[in-house]
Design an enzyme around this catalytic site. Structure first.
Site, PDB file in Angstrom:
ATOM      1  N   VAL A  64      -5.548 -18.234   6.550  1.00  0.00           N
ATOM      2  CA  VAL A  64      -7.006 -18.691   5.647  1.00  0.00           C
ATOM      3  C   VAL A  64      -6.731 -20.251   5.029  1.00  0.00           C
ATOM      4  O   VAL A  64      -7.564 -20.346   4.340  1.00  0.00           O
ATOM      5  CB  VAL A  64      -6.999 -17.595   4.840  1.00  0.00           C
ATOM      6  CG1 VAL A  64      -7.294 -16.127   5.332  1.00  0.00           C
ATOM      7  CG2 VAL A  64      -5.679 -17.279   3.924  1.00  0.00           C
ATOM      8  N   ASN A  90      -6.538 -11.089  -0.304  1.00  0.00           N
ATOM      9  CA  ASN A  90      -5.346 -10.483  -0.607  1.00  0.00           C
ATOM     10  C   ASN A  90      -4.304 -11.331  -0.349  1.00  0.00           C
ATOM     11  O   ASN A  90      -3.074 -11.494  -0.843  1.00  0.00           O
ATOM     12  CB  ASN A  90      -5.083  -9.073  -0.057  1.00  0.00           C
ATOM     13  CG  ASN A  90      -3.537  -8.795   0.012  1.00  0.00           C
ATOM     14  OD1 ASN A  90      -2.973  -8.559  -1.246  1.00  0.00           O
ATOM     15  ND2 ASN A  90      -2.882  -8.736   0.962  1.00  0.00           N
ATOM     16  N   SER A 142      -2.513 -12.068  -9.949  1.00  0.00           N
ATOM     17  CA  SER A 142      -1.300 -11.500 -10.599  1.00  0.00           C
ATOM     18  C   SER A 142      -1.032 -11.683 -11.850  1.00  0.00           C
ATOM     19  O   SER A 142      -1.436 -12.579 -12.558  1.00  0.00           O
ATOM     20  CB  SER A 142       0.065 -12.229  -9.663  1.00  0.00           C
ATOM     21  OG  SER A 142       1.255 -12.110 -10.375  1.00  0.00           O
ATOM     22  N   TYR A 155       3.053 -20.645  -8.245  1.00  0.00           N
ATOM     23  CA  TYR A 155       2.271 -19.378  -7.882  1.00  0.00           C
ATOM     24  C   TYR A 155       1.395 -18.920  -9.064  1.00  0.00           C
ATOM     25  O   TYR A 155       0.531 -18.675  -8.904  1.00  0.00           O
ATOM     26  CB  TYR A 155       3.286 -18.080  -7.607  1.00  0.00           C
ATOM     27  CG  TYR A 155       2.749 -16.771  -7.406  1.00  0.00           C
ATOM     28  CD1 TYR A 155       2.184 -16.756  -6.093  1.00  0.00           C
ATOM     29  CD2 TYR A 155       2.884 -15.982  -8.252  1.00  0.00           C
ATOM     30  CE1 TYR A 155       1.592 -15.377  -5.784  1.00  0.00           C
ATOM     31  CE2 TYR A 155       2.486 -14.633  -8.062  1.00  0.00           C
ATOM     32  CZ  TYR A 155       1.864 -14.421  -6.550  1.00  0.00           C
ATOM     33  OH  TYR A 155       1.169 -12.958  -6.484  1.00  0.00           O
ATOM     34  N   ALA A 156       2.172 -19.099 -10.215  1.00  0.00           N
ATOM     35  CA  ALA A 156       1.481 -18.705 -11.443  1.00  0.00           C
ATOM     36  C   ALA A 156       0.106 -19.611 -11.705  1.00  0.00           C
ATOM     37  O   ALA A 156      -0.824 -19.102 -12.189  1.00  0.00           O
ATOM     38  CB  ALA A 156       2.429 -18.686 -12.952  1.00  0.00           C
ATOM     39  N   SER A 158      -1.633 -21.226  -9.662  1.00  0.00           N
ATOM     40  CA  SER A 158      -2.663 -20.960  -8.713  1.00  0.00           C
ATOM     41  C   SER A 158      -3.327 -19.772  -9.022  1.00  0.00           C
ATOM     42  O   SER A 158      -4.694 -19.519  -9.116  1.00  0.00           O
ATOM     43  CB  SER A 158      -2.292 -21.174  -7.428  1.00  0.00           C
ATOM     44  OG  SER A 158      -1.298 -20.313  -6.888  1.00  0.00           O
ATOM     45  N   LYS A 159      -2.626 -18.628  -9.365  1.00  0.00           N
ATOM     46  CA  LYS A 159      -3.151 -17.348  -9.628  1.00  0.00           C
ATOM     47  C   LYS A 159      -4.175 -17.311 -10.849  1.00  0.00           C
ATOM     48  O   LYS A 159      -4.905 -16.850 -11.157  1.00  0.00           O
ATOM     49  CB  LYS A 159      -2.232 -16.122  -9.810  1.00  0.00           C
ATOM     50  CG  LYS A 159      -1.597 -15.886  -8.475  1.00  0.00           C
ATOM     51  CD  LYS A 159      -2.670 -15.246  -7.436  1.00  0.00           C
ATOM     52  CE  LYS A 159      -2.076 -14.740  -6.521  1.00  0.00           C
ATOM     53  NZ  LYS A 159      -3.048 -14.250  -5.382  1.00  0.00           N
ATOM     54  N   ILE A 188       5.081  -5.335  -7.702  1.00  0.00           N
ATOM     55  CA  ILE A 188       4.782  -4.557  -6.563  1.00  0.00           C
ATOM     56  C   ILE A 188       5.927  -4.418  -5.241  1.00  0.00           C
ATOM     57  O   ILE A 188       6.236  -5.681  -4.765  1.00  0.00           O
ATOM     58  CB  ILE A 188       3.337  -4.630  -5.891  1.00  0.00           C
ATOM     59  CG1 ILE A 188       2.316  -4.683  -6.782  1.00  0.00           C
ATOM     60  CG2 ILE A 188       3.390  -3.542  -4.829  1.00  0.00           C
ATOM     61  CD1 ILE A 188       2.385  -3.744  -7.591  1.00  0.00           C
TER      62      ILE A 188
END
Length: 254
Positions: A64, A90, A142, A155-156, A158-159, A188
């Site tokens: 993707v 997802n 997230s 990560y943070a 971008s979320k 998770i």
């Protein structure tokens, strides 16, 4: 409760394991035809064999992060099936480590996967869903996009960007009958987080201790939240952020 998913065409990315696989399984169980997308054909086929025992599925091996390939895959699905009713973005990841040790490429890669891919997909399916009278999109974010945690800068960030993109998309999509919602996950237990827990055991233990419910969540629990957001009973739910995190995000920071 009948979720009203029978006969729907659903696309789930990151579907070879974890949350994506659990979501594909649940949507198929509820009567949707699920197109499972992931990068690795061999792992994806294993997931297909599992999920196919519960309902109607097919697979497409797609990265993707390749916007052209992802767009072409979505257009192909719409052509072959005549519609796309449900899209679940997802797929997501990011490298963890201190800011001073994170390179430009690693930081940008998180945005390509966690922001640019959902953006490209919504740009593609909005016209498709509008022509057919509507649809439902869930983009998975997230708690790290809403709360700061050390070592999670790419990560943070971008979320967090995806959170606001979702809000804008919800406002633009609603008049077209397109419901865009956010599923905000907590901690998770998946194949993906296993490496994180092994690399940073002390931090992982602190996370577990901080969760009011006293445990990490299960992929099936996230899938249930996604299934609700795309369901007929959620027909007036748009622009929502559904946190599935065992009350981690709302507790007072002692």
């Amino acid at each position: 409760m009948d979720l009203g998913l029978t006969g729907k065409i659903a696309v789930v990315t990151g579907a070879s394991n974890g949350i994506g696989r659990a979501t594909a399984r649940l949507l198929a169980q509820e009567g949707a035809h699920v197109v499972m997308m992931a990068r690795r054909p061999d792992v994806l086929e294993q997931a297909r064999a599992d999920v196919a025992t519960t309902g109607s599925v097919e697979t497409m091996a797609v990265d993707v992060c390749d916007s052209a390939a992802y767009t072409a895959a979505l257009e192909d699905i719409a052509t072959r099936h005549g519609r796309i009713d449900i899209l679940v973005n997802n797929a997501g990841a990011g490298q963890f480590g201190p800011i001073e040790a994170l390179g430009d490429d690693a930081f940008a890669e998180a945005f390509r996967l966690n922001v640019f891919a959902p953006f490209a997909s919504m740009r593609t399916v909005f016209p498709i869903m509008e022509r057919q009278g509507g649809g439902a999109i869930v983009n998975v974010t997230s708690i790290m996009g809403a709360r700061a945690q050390a070592l999670s800068s790419s990560y943070a960030s971008s979320k967090a960007a995806l959170n606001h993109l979702n809000a804008v998309a919800a406002v633009e999509g609603a008049p077209k009958g397109i419901r865009v919602n956010t599923l905000q996950v907590g901690s998770i237990a998946t194949e993906g987080t296993q490496a994180y827990r092994e690399q940073y055991p002390e931090l992982a233990a602190k996370v577990t201790g901080a969760i009011p419910m006293g445990r990490w969540g299960k992929p099936e629990e996230i899938a249930a939240g996604i299934a609700f957001l795309v369901s007929a009973p959620a027909s007036f739910v748009a622009g929502a952020v559904l946190a599935v995190d065992g009350a981690l995000g709302v507790q007072f920071p002692y």
